[in-house]
Enzyme design. Sequence first.
Site, mmCIF file in Angstrom:
data_model
loop_
_atom_site.group_PDB
_atom_site.id
_atom_site.type_symbol
_atom_site.label_atom_id
_atom_site.label_comp_id
_atom_site.label_asym_id
_atom_site.label_seq_id
_atom_site.Cartn_x
_atom_site.Cartn_y
_atom_site.Cartn_z
ATOM 1 N N LYS A 107 0.876 -1.173 0.000
ATOM 2 C CA LYS A 107 0.000 0.000 0.000
ATOM 3 C C LYS A 107 0.915 1.226 0.000
ATOM 4 C CE LYS A 107 -4.590 0.587 0.605
ATOM 5 N NZ LYS A 107 -5.719 -0.243 0.201
ATOM 6 N N GLY A 207 -24.433 3.836 3.935
ATOM 7 C CA GLY A 207 -23.539 4.333 2.896
ATOM 8 C C GLY A 207 -24.006 3.926 1.519
ATOM 9 N N GLY A 209 -22.398 4.937 -1.400
ATOM 10 C CA GLY A 209 -21.343 5.316 -2.334
ATOM 11 C C GLY A 209 -21.184 4.228 -3.387
HETATM 12 P P1 NAI Z 1 -17.488 5.782 -1.278
HETATM 13 O O1 NAI Z 1 -16.661 6.946 -0.816
HETATM 14 O O2 NAI Z 1 -17.849 5.677 -2.699
HETATM 15 O O3 NAI Z 1 -18.857 5.744 -0.434
HETATM 16 C C1 NAI Z 1 -18.943 5.892 0.942
HETATM 17 C C2 NAI Z 1 -20.309 6.491 1.253
HETATM 18 O O4 NAI Z 1 -20.526 6.446 2.660
HETATM 19 C C3 NAI Z 1 -20.446 7.943 0.827
HETATM 20 O O5 NAI Z 1 -21.641 8.128 0.092
HETATM 21 C C4 NAI Z 1 -20.495 8.699 2.164
HETATM 22 O O6 NAI Z 1 -21.283 9.886 2.112
HETATM 23 C C5 NAI Z 1 -21.130 7.655 3.050
HETATM 24 N N1 NAI Z 1 -20.888 7.829 4.495
HETATM 25 C C6 NAI Z 1 -19.737 8.175 5.110
HETATM 26 N N2 NAI Z 1 -19.918 8.183 6.446
HETATM 27 C C7 NAI Z 1 -21.194 7.812 6.663
HETATM 28 C C8 NAI Z 1 -21.975 7.637 7.826
HETATM 29 N N3 NAI Z 1 -21.477 7.833 9.047
HETATM 30 N N4 NAI Z 1 -23.266 7.266 7.692
HETATM 31 C C9 NAI Z 1 -23.794 7.052 6.479
HETATM 32 N N5 NAI Z 1 -23.099 7.210 5.330
HETATM 33 C C10 NAI Z 1 -21.817 7.590 5.433
HETATM 34 O O7 NAI Z 1 -16.707 4.485 -0.749
HETATM 35 P P2 NAI Z 1 -16.815 2.999 -1.302
HETATM 36 O O8 NAI Z 1 -15.804 2.785 -2.351
HETATM 37 O O9 NAI Z 1 -18.244 2.670 -1.543
HETATM 38 O O10 NAI Z 1 -16.293 2.188 -0.025
HETATM 39 C C11 NAI Z 1 -17.116 1.984 1.113
HETATM 40 C C12 NAI Z 1 -16.333 1.180 2.143
HETATM 41 O O11 NAI Z 1 -15.948 -0.076 1.568
HETATM 42 C C13 NAI Z 1 -15.030 1.837 2.609
HETATM 43 O O12 NAI Z 1 -14.822 1.489 3.972
HETATM 44 C C14 NAI Z 1 -13.968 1.180 1.746
HETATM 45 O O13 NAI Z 1 -12.698 1.198 2.382
HETATM 46 C C15 NAI Z 1 -14.526 -0.221 1.653
HETATM 47 N N6 NAI Z 1 -14.058 -0.962 0.482
HETATM 48 C C16 NAI Z 1 -14.318 -0.513 -0.779
HETATM 49 C C17 NAI Z 1 -13.929 -1.238 -1.887
HETATM 50 C C18 NAI Z 1 -14.279 -0.796 -3.276
HETATM 51 O O14 NAI Z 1 -14.280 -1.646 -4.191
HETATM 52 N N7 NAI Z 1 -14.589 0.477 -3.508
HETATM 53 C C19 NAI Z 1 -13.174 -2.507 -1.745
HETATM 54 C C20 NAI Z 1 -13.005 -2.937 -0.365
HETATM 55 C C21 NAI Z 1 -13.413 -2.170 0.695
#
Ligand code: NAI
Length: 383
Positions: A107, A207, A209
Site C-alpha cells: 500500500k 452508505g 457510495g
Molecule cells: P465511497 O466513498 O464511494 O462511499 C462511501 C459512502 O458512505 C459515501 O456516500 C459517504 O457519504 C457515506 N458515508 C460516510 N460516512 C457515513 C456515515 N457515518 N453514515 C452514512 N453514510 C456515510 O466508498 P466505497 O468505495 O463505496 O467504499 C465503502 C467502504 O468499503 C469503505 O470502507 C472502503 O474502504 C470499503 N471498500 C471498498 C472497496 C471498493 O471496491 N470500492 C473494496 C473494499 C473495501
Amino acid sequence: MNSAQSGATDLGAREMVEPVAASPTKKWDLFEELATTEHEKIVICHEPSVGLRAVICIHSTLLGPANGGVRMYPYPSTEEAVRDGLRLSEAMTYKWSAAGENRGGGKAVIIGDPATAKSEALLRAFGRFVDQLRGEYYVGEDVGITLDDMQTIHLETDYVATLPVEAGGLGDIAPQTASGVLYAMRACAERVWGTRDLAGRTVALQGLGACGSAALGQLLEAGAKAVVTDLDQNRVEAAVRELGVEAVEPAEIYEAPVDIFGPFAMGGVINADTIPRLRAKVVAGSANNMFAEEGDALALEERGIVYAPDFIANAGGAIFDAEQFRKGGFNADRVGKRLALIEDRVKEVFEIAKRDGITCQAAAHVLAERRLSALWQLRSKHG
Ligand code: NAI
C-alpha cells in the site's frame, strides 16, 4: 530514492488495528517504528520540486508482487501517514492470502489534501518511484485517488493494477466488491435462518457510495428489501425516488428493524456504542476494519449476531482486479467462480471459529495465516 529496508521475517499473527494517533509525549522515530513491524521494504518518496511526500509500504511478497492502492490524505504528521501505510499494507497481505490470490501485501500513502495538493507533476513523480521498484509493487486506487489519477501515474509506470476501461483496465471494482459482500451475506443467512436465499430479507445499508449503491441494486434484484442512509442527502433522495426504498437518518440506521446490517461507509462502526443498538441478526458489508476495538468481535458474537469478517467479505473487487494477473489473463467465467468462493470462505471461517473456540474475526486470520505459513516454510527451505 531513499529506501529503508527491514529483512523479511516470520509472518506471525498480528492483529489489524485502527491507526494509532501520534504520541503527544514521546518523540517518534521512523526506524523504531519499523523495528516493530515485519515489513519487507519501506520506500520514502520525496520530490520537493512538486511537493511529493509519500511512503510505499511493502509488507510481504511471499504470495506474489505487492499489490494495493495509493491513498492521498492530509495526514497531520509523517508518523500517522507511515502508520497508516504499514497497517494497510499488512491488511492487504491477509486479504490476498484469504482470497487465494497470488498477490502480496502493499500500500502507499501520499501526504496532502487531494482537493488542493494533487497535481499531474506530483502524481507522475510518484509514478516514477513505483517504476523504480520494477514490479515489486503494483499500485491501485484508494481514498483520494481517482481512476483518472491512475492514468496519470500510468504515464510513468506500467506497474499499475487499476485503470479505467478506456485505458485498457477493468474500471470500477465496486460492483464486484458488492457482489462478494452478497455472497458473504448468503453464508451468514444460511447459518442464521437455514437458507442462503436473501428474498424477503430486509437489509440496512449504511452508505450509498460506490459499493453501497451497487449492493443496493443487487439486493433488490435478489428480492430483498432495503432501509438506506448516507450523509449525502442527494444519494438518499435518489435511492428513495428511483428505487422506492425506505430511508432513515444516519444516526438511526443501527436501530432499524432489519434482518441484516450492512456497513458500506466507514470503519469502526461496530463498537461498544452501536453493538447494543443493533436489531439485525447478521452483519456483513464492505467497510474495512468494521470493528473499532479488538473486543468488539466477541461482544457482537455474545449478542448472538453472526457476521462476515470484513477482509473476507469485501475481497470481491480485489479478486476481480487480480484476475488480469492470473495465467491466461482475464477470464470472466473464472472470476465469477472465484467471487462465489467468498461464500464458502465465510463458512470455513465459521468452522475454524467453532473448532478453535475463537471469534470469527480471529478465525479469518487463522485462515489467511495457514496459507502464508505453508509458503513461508517452502521459501525458507528452498529459497
Ligand atoms: P465511497 O466513498 O464511494 O462511499 C462511501 C459512502 O458512505 C459515501 O456516500 C459517504 O457519504 C457515506 N458515508 C460516510 N460516512 C457515513 C456515515 N457515518 N453514515 C452514512 N453514510 C456515510 O466508498 P466505497 O468505495 O463505496 O467504499 C465503502 C467502504 O468499503 C469503505 O470502507 C472502503 O474502504 C470499503 N471498500 C471498498 C472497496 C471498493 O471496491 N470500492 C473494496 C473494499 C473495501
